[in-house]
Design a protein around this motif. Structure first.
Motif, PDB file in Angstrom:
ATOM      1  N   THR A   1     -12.087   3.532  -0.807  1.00  0.00           N
ATOM      2  CA  THR A   1     -11.838   4.768  -1.631  1.00  0.00           C
ATOM      3  C   THR A   1     -11.334   4.363  -3.016  1.00  0.00           C
ATOM      4  N   VAL A   2     -10.759   2.835  -3.312  1.00  0.00           N
ATOM      5  CA  VAL A   2     -10.465   2.529  -4.754  1.00  0.00           C
ATOM      6  C   VAL A   2     -11.425   1.478  -4.720  1.00  0.00           C
TER       7      VAL A   2
ATOM      8  N   GLY B   1     -15.769   3.194   3.929  1.00  0.00           N
ATOM      9  CA  GLY B   1     -14.358   3.648   3.978  1.00  0.00           C
ATOM     10  C   GLY B   1     -13.464   3.243   2.662  1.00  0.00           C
TER      11      GLY B   1
ATOM     12  N   HIS C   1     -10.317  -5.181  -2.989  1.00  0.00           N
ATOM     13  CA  HIS C   1      -8.965  -5.352  -2.311  1.00  0.00           C
ATOM     14  C   HIS C   1      -8.981  -5.789  -0.926  1.00  0.00           C
TER      15      HIS C   1
ATOM     16  N   HIS D   1      -6.843  -5.673   2.519  1.00  0.00           N
ATOM     17  CA  HIS D   1      -5.705  -5.094   3.319  1.00  0.00           C
ATOM     18  C   HIS D   1      -5.176  -6.117   4.295  1.00  0.00           C
TER      19      HIS D   1
ATOM     20  N   ASP E   1       0.712  -1.351  -0.142  1.00  0.00           N
ATOM     21  CA  ASP E   1      -0.020   0.133  -0.049  1.00  0.00           C
ATOM     22  C   ASP E   1       0.936   1.049  -0.070  1.00  0.00           C
ATOM     23  N   ILE E   2       0.516   2.086  -0.829  1.00  0.00           N
ATOM     24  CA  ILE E   2       1.386   3.307  -0.952  1.00  0.00           C
ATOM     25  C   ILE E   2       1.241   4.328   0.224  1.00  0.00           C
TER      26      ILE E   2
ATOM     27  N   LEU F   1      -1.590  -4.956   0.036  1.00  0.00           N
ATOM     28  CA  LEU F   1      -3.178  -4.958  -0.707  1.00  0.00           C
ATOM     29  C   LEU F   1      -2.945  -6.315  -1.313  1.00  0.00           C
TER      30      LEU F   1
HETATM   31  P1  AMP Z   1      -9.663   1.563   0.694  1.00  0.00           P
HETATM   32  O1  AMP Z   1      -9.600   2.917   1.375  1.00  0.00           O
HETATM   33  O2  AMP Z   1     -10.051   0.107   1.752  1.00  0.00           O
HETATM   34  O3  AMP Z   1     -10.262   1.555  -0.592  1.00  0.00           O
HETATM   35  O4  AMP Z   1      -7.943   1.104   0.380  1.00  0.00           O
HETATM   36  C1  AMP Z   1      -7.373   1.789  -0.837  1.00  0.00           C
HETATM   37  C2  AMP Z   1      -5.820   1.761  -0.439  1.00  0.00           C
HETATM   38  O5  AMP Z   1      -5.257   1.868  -1.618  1.00  0.00           O
HETATM   39  C3  AMP Z   1      -5.616   2.772   0.337  1.00  0.00           C
HETATM   40  O6  AMP Z   1      -4.989   2.371   1.594  1.00  0.00           O
HETATM   41  C4  AMP Z   1      -4.441   3.508  -0.446  1.00  0.00           C
HETATM   42  O7  AMP Z   1      -3.355   4.266   0.411  1.00  0.00           O
HETATM   43  C5  AMP Z   1      -4.176   2.435  -1.521  1.00  0.00           C
HETATM   44  N1  AMP Z   1      -3.448   2.748  -2.726  1.00  0.00           N
HETATM   45  C6  AMP Z   1      -4.172   3.842  -3.622  1.00  0.00           C
HETATM   46  N2  AMP Z   1      -3.459   3.890  -4.719  1.00  0.00           N
HETATM   47  C7  AMP Z   1      -2.350   3.198  -4.695  1.00  0.00           C
HETATM   48  C8  AMP Z   1      -1.168   2.815  -5.503  1.00  0.00           C
HETATM   49  N3  AMP Z   1      -0.933   3.597  -6.621  1.00  0.00           N
HETATM   50  N4  AMP Z   1      -0.499   1.812  -5.192  1.00  0.00           N
HETATM   51  C9  AMP Z   1      -0.550   1.307  -4.053  1.00  0.00           C
HETATM   52  N5  AMP Z   1      -1.599   1.595  -2.973  1.00  0.00           N
HETATM   53  C10 AMP Z   1      -2.458   2.659  -3.416  1.00  0.00           C
END
Ligand code: AMP
Ligand code: ZN
Length: 152
Positions: free
Chosen positions: A108-109, A106, A113, A115, A45-46, A55
């Protein structure tokens, strides 16, 4: 997330063409990959909450774990392998494994995925789980090398 980001196609209804994690699977966006198999890819995770926060994502685009065809069974072996790899390489004191489905949870992507979060005794419990402070790239490169044996 701002409304303009949502309008740009990064919301829950985003297609694979708009999806940052599909781009990571395709290799068009770089990632610090730690594991891959036929169903899943795993990368740091970045902006991880704890050292080694990884992830695990399905190669197939799906918004979250409770949409479309069942995804969790397909990526379960990868989740298991990643947790054991991190346990072996980083010797954490514990783990959290979690996945968020939907903005209210919560997420965001909007590519499913899981964690896999190593936990350390100096920051115990749920109250210390989430720490959104920015992680320097050099620190990510160092932990990636420790997990994979590679050099960044
Ligand atoms: P969520 O909030 O559960 O959707 O988790 C999304 C996660 O993706 C967050 O913890 C971000 O830090 C991570 N994330 C977003 N973009 C990237 C990326 N390009 N590479 C690695 N992790 C990412
Ligand atoms: Zn995707």
């Amino acid at each position: 997330m701002s409304p303009s980001e949502t309008d740009a196609g990064t919301g829950p209804d985003a297609s694979s063409a708009d999806c940052i994690f599909c781009a990571i699977v395709a290799g068009t966006i770089p990632s610090r990959q730690v594991y891959a198999d036929e169903a899943a890819v795993a990368f740091l995770d970045i902006n991880g909450w704890h050292r080694g926060h990884t992830l695990v994502i399905p190669r197939r685009h799906v918004a979250d774990l409770v949409s479309g065809e069942p995804t969790l069974p397909a990526i379960a072996p990868a989740i298991d392998a990643v947790a054991r790899l991190l346990k072996d390489r980083l010797a954490p004191d514990g783990f959290n494994v979690l996945s968020s489905a939907g903005p209210v949870a919560g997420q965001t992507v909007f590519h499913a995925h899981v964690h896999v979060i190593p936990r350390y005794a100096d920051q115990p419990g749920f109250t210390h789980l989430v720490d959104p402070s920015e992680v320097p790239a050099a620190e990510l490169d160092a932990v990636w090398a420790e997990i994979t044996g590679g050099t960044a």
